[in-house]
Design a protein around this motif. Structure first.
Motif, PDB file in Angstrom:
ATOM      1  N   TYR A 227       0.866  -1.180   0.000  1.00 30.20           N
ATOM      2  CA  TYR A 227       0.000   0.000   0.000  1.00 30.20           C
ATOM      3  C   TYR A 227       0.905   1.233   0.000  1.00 30.20           C
ATOM      4  CZ  TYR A 227      -3.126   3.550   2.062  1.00 30.20           C
ATOM      5  OH  TYR A 227      -3.818   4.698   2.345  1.00 30.20           O
ATOM      6  N   THR A 228       1.483   1.552   1.152  1.00 29.48           N
ATOM      7  CA  THR A 228       2.402   2.694   1.207  1.00 29.48           C
ATOM      8  C   THR A 228       3.854   2.257   1.123  1.00 29.48           C
ATOM      9  OG1 THR A 228       2.559   2.609   3.614  1.00 29.48           O
ATOM     10  CG2 THR A 228       0.774   3.925   2.673  1.00 29.48           C
ATOM     11  N   ASN A 229       4.127   0.996   1.466  1.00 28.35           N
ATOM     12  CA  ASN A 229       5.494   0.467   1.479  1.00 28.35           C
ATOM     13  C   ASN A 229       6.353   1.128   2.550  1.00 28.35           C
ATOM     14  OD1 ASN A 229       7.396  -1.367   0.495  1.00 28.35           O
ATOM     15  ND2 ASN A 229       8.320   0.141  -0.846  1.00 28.35           N
ATOM     16  N   GLU A 230       5.722   1.737   3.557  1.00 27.10           N
ATOM     17  CA  GLU A 230       6.497   2.471   4.559  1.00 27.10           C
ATOM     18  C   GLU A 230       7.126   1.562   5.604  1.00 27.10           C
ATOM     19  OE1 GLU A 230       3.933   4.737   7.418  1.00 27.10           O
ATOM     20  OE2 GLU A 230       2.347   4.072   6.065  1.00 27.10           O
ATOM     21  N   LEU A 231       6.642   0.310   5.741  1.00 24.83           N
ATOM     22  CA  LEU A 231       7.150  -0.567   6.783  1.00 24.83           C
ATOM     23  C   LEU A 231       8.255  -1.495   6.299  1.00 24.83           C
ATOM     24  CD1 LEU A 231       3.766  -1.500   8.486  1.00 24.83           C
ATOM     25  CD2 LEU A 231       5.448   0.173   9.240  1.00 24.83           C
ATOM     26  N   LEU A 232       8.168  -1.955   5.053  1.00 21.10           N
ATOM     27  CA  LEU A 232       9.129  -2.941   4.570  1.00 21.10           C
ATOM     28  C   LEU A 232      10.096  -2.389   3.532  1.00 21.10           C
ATOM     29  CD1 LEU A 232       7.184  -6.308   4.203  1.00 21.10           C
ATOM     30  CD2 LEU A 232       8.600  -5.501   6.053  1.00 21.10           C
ATOM     31  N   TYR A 233      10.064  -1.094   3.293  1.00 20.95           N
ATOM     32  CA  TYR A 233      10.908  -0.571   2.219  1.00 20.95           C
ATOM     33  C   TYR A 233      12.385  -0.839   2.484  1.00 20.95           C
ATOM     34  CZ  TYR A 233      12.581   3.423   4.929  1.00 20.95           C
ATOM     35  OH  TYR A 233      13.202   4.208   5.854  1.00 20.95           O
ATOM     36  N   ASP A 234      12.799  -0.725   3.756  1.00 21.31           N
ATOM     37  CA  ASP A 234      14.209  -0.957   4.080  1.00 21.31           C
ATOM     38  C   ASP A 234      14.576  -2.426   3.910  1.00 21.31           C
ATOM     39  OD1 ASP A 234      12.524  -1.660   6.127  1.00 21.31           O
ATOM     40  OD2 ASP A 234      13.894  -1.035   7.733  1.00 21.31           O
ATOM     41  N   PHE A 235      13.681  -3.311   4.334  1.00 20.88           N
ATOM     42  CA  PHE A 235      13.919  -4.751   4.213  1.00 20.88           C
ATOM     43  C   PHE A 235      14.008  -5.164   2.744  1.00 20.88           C
ATOM     44  CE2 PHE A 235      11.907  -9.019   3.848  1.00 20.88           C
ATOM     45  CZ  PHE A 235      12.887  -9.758   4.484  1.00 20.88           C
TER      46      PHE A 235
END
Length: 623
Positions: A227-235
């Motif tokens: 959706y926003t990719n704000e949680l897994l973008y770093d992973f």
């Protein structure tokens, strides 16, 4: 039952008997990750579970070879108990897998999958030893069971099927026919077993699943529904070495549009909803994270790409695929709340439930194909990062805050005024092609902004002299409760022209209705604009004026889009409905009442407008 007891007391040595056989073994056991001890203890736990389930059955477990073995049933009274046992084992596997570190001691959240194949035939009990049983059915099952198995399901041959009660036969799905086994059936072949897992807000379970599943099997590509990719973008950007990563996330321009509507409603509700709630602001996060992940992936030389979809977010999670057609998924549904208590986006992923799918399961594999197809649909229809950036630029141009400096969007309707004329041998009045095209261009443009538009045409008299404008038509225009657009010079009532000139309108529209109309600047008399089409030889160019003014004593604004010739009128409409032109003009306009001159270049071979551009900058009039 103890094997020795079964083969000495229940079936006498030397006796031939009808046996039901179940081959059970673990799929892919040789590729499982982990220490030898972890693997052996897991296999031993599975053996112990099977033996425990056999205690009350008229059956025995023949030699167990670590990853599997064969169960023998007495089927002298039918195969129903055999099938119930096989089905029970199948349903115990998910429970076995959930007992991490107790029964299933495999690391990285690995789960076992069983092949369960049921067959029947005559065996000879040679001397009471399980290893000395003889018979074609046993040999066939031991050597060729993998030719008919379906991982995760109970498969049975016709030798079992024909000995089942009708209620069990109804649960069996015919699969295919095998040259040695005959007809093959799958018990509950249309029903798959799967597990659902809660995921925390930070999607840690998803990250762990991706890591664990990659250690179990080799995958080449990760498809990530975001959706926003704000949680897994770093992973996704840093930790997935050796994987081609493709991500679909929400188009931040579409997200921003939804935010504006939602936040406006939230504030309007006031007393119904606590206005202290957080408003919805996710579009900036999507853009920032997308930029970061691109930059980081580029620095690391990673094969990562993103596309952005404009529909509401639906799925969240990951799909792993390999070139060898292996696949797995950890995917959930995004919740929608109309007005969340805590505010923010209506799309929520609080402890979101996810279904875990394994492509080694036939039905799971089918589901995974469907899921993959929806990913690629969004991917193919989505925009790249660069395309969304361009869309954002265009969106800025299209915003009422920009275009509103030229067009008024204030809920008042627009009236489009254009002339028609009588022609011999025609039953009804006709409209010039260029005027009609201009009218439709303007109407289509306003419709994009959900503005109400009405067309109004009037019949021209034969001679345009004096106060020539039809009084009834002028009265209808004057009574219009909104904005009025005058298409072409012949739609301008003389009384309106006189009123504009009294206010300081800078251009005089001269010789309307004659063979040589022209425009003349009122202060700079030498500045006369005639149509280049009237030159010798003629040029496919024309001039037109565009103007906006306040309707005297009435609501709304008046607009003039009028060429010296009809070609110029068409060009004026093209100019005022082009977003780039409007943005440029908006930067120049400093007052509500203005008039500017447009130049139109025409392609006579293709009968179309080739180019429109500002010829003389806006000038202002009135108070």
């Amino acid at each position: 039952m103890d094997p020795k007891e079964f083969l000495t007391k229940h079936v006498k040595p030397g006796q031939e008997f009808l046996a039901g056989l179940i081959s059970i073994d673990m799929v892919g056991h040789s590729k499982q990750a982990g220490a030898d001890r972890e693997k052996s203890e897991t296999k031993a736990a599975l053996e112990g579970l099977l033996k425990h389930e056999l205690k009350n059955e008229l059956a025995i477990l023949l030699t167990w070879q670590g990853d599997g073995g064969i169960v023998l049933f007495d089927i002298s009274k039918g195969c129903d108990e055999l099938i119930l046992f096989a089905d029970r084992v199948r349903h115990l596997v998910p429970l076995f897998n959930r007992t991490k570190s107790i029964l299933n001691k495999l690391p990285h959240r690995q789960e076992i999958i069983l092949r369960i194949v049921c067959h029947a035939g005559s065996l000879v009990n040679q001397n009471g030893e399980p290893g000395e049983l003889a018979g074609d059915a046993l040999n066939l099952l031991a050597k060729r069971d993998r030719e008919i198995c379906q991982p995760g399901y109970v498969v049975l041959t016709s030798e079992i099927y024909r000995r089942l009660l009708p209620e069990f036969q109804e649960r069996c799905l015919f699969t295919n026919e095998h040259p040695a086994f005959g007809k093959i059936y799958t018990l509950d072949g249309k029903t798959a077993l799967c597990s659902l897992h809660y995921n925390d807000r930070s999607s840690n379970n998803l990250k762990e699943w991706i890591t664990a599943t990659r250690q179990q099997r080799k995958f080449d590509r990760l498809l990530y529904f975001a959706y926003t990719n704000e949680l897994l973008y770093d992973f996704l950007a840093y930790d997935l070495e050796g994987l081609e990563v493709k991500i679909i996330a929400r188009n931040w321009v579409a997200e921003h549009h939804d935010e504006e509507v939602y936040n406006k409603i939230l504030l309007q509700k006031g007393s119904e909803i606590d206005i202290k709630q957080r408003q919805w602001f996710k579009s900036d996060v999507i853009k920032v994270r997308a930029k970061e992940i691109y930059e980081q992936a580029s620095k690391m030389g990673k094969p990562l790409d993103m596309r952005f979809y404009d529909i509401p977010p639906m799925f969240n999670g990951a799909l792993l695929e390999s070139h060898s057609d292996s696949s797995a998924a950890f995917v959930g549904i995004i919740e929608w709340e109309e007005f969340p208590e805590e505010g923010g986006s209506p799309y929520k992923l609080e402890e979101w439930p996810a279904i875990i799918l394994d492509g080694r399961d036939r039905i799971h594999a089918h589901f995974l194909r469907y899921l993959s197809s929806r990913f690629w649909e969004s991917w193919n229809r989505g925009l790249t990062y660069e395309q969304v950036c361009k869309e954002e630029e265009k969106d800025e141009i299209m915003k009422p805050a920009i275009i509103g400096k030229i067009w008024k969007f204030d809920d008042l309707p627009y009236l489009l005024v254009y002339p028609c004329r009588r022609v011999s041998n025609r039953s009804f009045p006709v409209v010039a092609f260029e005027d009609l095209t201009a009218t439709r261009l303007v109407e289509g443009f306003l419709n994009e902004y959900q503005v109400k538009v009405k067309q109004f045409n009037f019949e021209l008299p034969e001679v345009l002299q004096g106060n020539w404008f039809p009084q009834e038509a002028e009265a209808k225009i004057n009574d219009w409760p909104g904005h009025v657009i005058y298409i072409c010079t012949k739609s301008l009532p003389p009384s309106l022209v006189e009123s504009l000139l009294d206010q300081g309108f800078e251009y005089d529209v001269c010789a309307v209705g004659t063979d040589t109309p022209y425009l003349q600047h009122r202060r700079r008399k030498e500045q006369v604009l005639s149509s280049p089409t009237d030159q010798d030889p003629p040029e496919p160019r024309d001039y037109s004026l565009i103007a906006r003014f306040r309707r005297q004593g009435r609501s709304g604004y008046g607009y003039i889009f009028a060429g010296i010739r009809a070609m110029g009128t068409w060009g004026a409409a093209e100019y005022v409905t082009d977003r780039s032109n409007l943005q440029a003009l908006a930067h120049l306009v400093r007052d509500e009442q203005f008039v500017a001159i447009i130049e139109t270049i025409f392609n006579p071979d293709e009968h179309r407008i080739a180019e429109t551009r500002l010829h003389l900058a806006p000038e202002y009039f009135g108070k």
